[in-house]
Design a protein around this motif. Structure first.
Motif, short mmCIF file in Angstrom:
data_model
loop_
_atom_site.label_atom_id
_atom_site.label_comp_id
_atom_site.label_asym_id
_atom_site.label_seq_id
_atom_site.Cartn_x
_atom_site.Cartn_y
_atom_site.Cartn_z
N ARG A 71 -27.58 -4.39 -0.31
CA ARG A 71 -27.14 -4.09 -1.69
C ARG A 71 -26.12 -5.11 -2.17
N ASP A 72 -25.18 -5.49 -1.30
CA ASP A 72 -24.18 -6.49 -1.67
C ASP A 72 -24.83 -7.83 -1.99
N ALA A 73 -25.79 -8.25 -1.16
CA ALA A 73 -26.47 -9.52 -1.39
C ALA A 73 -27.23 -9.50 -2.71
N GLU A 74 -27.87 -8.38 -3.02
CA GLU A 74 -28.61 -8.26 -4.29
C GLU A 74 -27.66 -8.30 -5.48
N ARG A 75 -26.52 -7.61 -5.36
CA ARG A 75 -25.54 -7.60 -6.44
C ARG A 75 -25.00 -9.00 -6.69
N LYS A 76 -24.68 -9.73 -5.63
CA LYS A 76 -24.16 -11.09 -5.77
C LYS A 76 -25.22 -12.02 -6.37
N ALA A 77 -26.49 -11.83 -6.00
CA ALA A 77 -27.56 -12.66 -6.55
C ALA A 77 -27.71 -12.41 -8.05
N ARG A 78 -27.60 -11.14 -8.46
CA ARG A 78 -27.68 -10.82 -9.90
C ARG A 78 -26.54 -11.47 -10.66
N HIS A 79 -25.35 -11.45 -10.09
CA HIS A 79 -24.19 -12.07 -10.74
C HIS A 79 -24.39 -13.58 -10.85
N ASP A 80 -24.87 -14.22 -9.79
CA ASP A 80 -25.07 -15.67 -9.80
C ASP A 80 -26.10 -16.10 -10.84
N GLN A 81 -27.08 -15.26 -11.13
CA GLN A 81 -28.10 -15.60 -12.13
C GLN A 81 -27.50 -15.67 -13.53
N THR A 82 -26.46 -14.90 -13.80
CA THR A 82 -25.86 -14.88 -15.13
C THR A 82 -24.70 -15.86 -15.27
N ARG A 83 -24.25 -16.40 -14.15
CA ARG A 83 -23.10 -17.31 -14.17
C ARG A 83 -23.54 -18.72 -14.57
N PRO A 84 -22.79 -19.36 -15.48
CA PRO A 84 -23.14 -20.73 -15.86
C PRO A 84 -22.96 -21.68 -14.68
N SER A 85 -23.64 -22.81 -14.74
CA SER A 85 -23.51 -23.81 -13.67
C SER A 85 -22.09 -24.37 -13.65
N SER A 86 -21.74 -25.02 -12.55
CA SER A 86 -20.39 -25.57 -12.44
C SER A 86 -20.14 -26.62 -13.53
N SER A 87 -21.14 -27.44 -13.83
CA SER A 87 -20.94 -28.45 -14.88
C SER A 87 -20.79 -27.80 -16.25
N ALA A 88 -21.47 -26.69 -16.47
CA ALA A 88 -21.32 -25.98 -17.75
C ALA A 88 -19.94 -25.35 -17.86
N ARG A 89 -19.30 -25.07 -16.71
CA ARG A 89 -17.95 -24.50 -16.73
C ARG A 89 -16.87 -25.57 -16.78
N GLY A 90 -17.26 -26.87 -16.79
CA GLY A 90 -16.29 -27.95 -16.94
C GLY A 90 -16.05 -28.77 -15.70
N TYR A 91 -16.65 -28.42 -14.58
CA TYR A 91 -16.43 -29.14 -13.33
C TYR A 91 -17.42 -30.31 -13.24
N THR A 92 -17.07 -31.40 -13.93
CA THR A 92 -17.92 -32.58 -14.03
C THR A 92 -17.31 -33.72 -13.23
N GLY A 93 -17.87 -34.90 -13.39
CA GLY A 93 -17.32 -36.09 -12.73
C GLY A 93 -15.90 -36.37 -13.16
N SER A 94 -15.60 -36.10 -14.43
CA SER A 94 -14.22 -36.28 -14.92
C SER A 94 -13.26 -35.38 -14.16
N TRP A 95 -13.70 -34.15 -13.92
CA TRP A 95 -12.88 -33.21 -13.17
C TRP A 95 -12.68 -33.71 -11.74
N ASP A 96 -13.75 -34.21 -11.11
CA ASP A 96 -13.65 -34.69 -9.73
C ASP A 96 -12.63 -35.82 -9.63
N ARG A 97 -12.63 -36.73 -10.59
CA ARG A 97 -11.66 -37.83 -10.57
C ARG A 97 -10.23 -37.33 -10.79
N ALA A 98 -10.05 -36.43 -11.76
CA ALA A 98 -8.72 -35.88 -12.03
C ALA A 98 -8.21 -35.07 -10.84
N LYS A 99 -9.11 -34.32 -10.21
CA LYS A 99 -8.75 -33.51 -9.04
C LYS A 99 -8.30 -34.42 -7.90
N ALA A 100 -9.05 -35.49 -7.64
CA ALA A 100 -8.70 -36.42 -6.55
C ALA A 100 -7.34 -37.06 -6.79
#
Length: 117
Positions: free
Chosen positions: A27-56
């Motif tokens: 049940r936990d695995a199914e719930r997490k999979a449902r949540h991941d389907q609705t979550r935007p991708s990391s790049s859509a959330r702002g974690y792009t190459g620019s972020w990687d450079r600023a983070k480093a």
């Protein structure tokens, strides 16, 4: 030393103390999979190459975890940005954390804050 007795899961199976029933894990695995389907991708959330450079760059300037002093691996947003790009890029809102502190204590605090609101 005596241990606690097994418990009975809602599905009727006996589960040893401290263990999870396979039906709960499923049940936990199914719930997490449902949540991941609705979550935007990391790049859509702002974690792009620019972020990687600023983070480093930030981690070079602040190499140690703010909480425990270990080697930092994550740049955490003190106040969750929730898609707000101004807050996302505000360096005063960043803090260096090790993976352990970010994945345990910080996440637990954020869950508690969400429950309070």
């Amino acid at each position: 030393m005596p241990s606690k007795p097994p418990r009975v899961c809602g599905c009727g199976k006996r589960v040893p103390f401290g263990k999870r029933c396979p039906c709960q894990a499923k049940r936990d695995a199914e719930r997490k999979a449902r949540h991941d389907q609705t979550r935007p991708s990391s790049s859509a959330r702002g974690y792009t190459g620019s972020w990687d450079r600023a983070k480093a760059e930030f981690l070079r300037e602040h190499p140690f975890c703010r909480r425990c002093g270990e080697r930092a691996a994550v740049v955490d947003h003190k106040t969750p940005h929730r898609g707000n790009q101004d807050l996302f890029w505000d360096r005063s809102n960043w803090q260096p954390l090790c993976t352990t502190c970010h994945s345990s204590a910080k996440q637990r605090e954020e869950r508690r804050a969400i429950k309070r609101t």
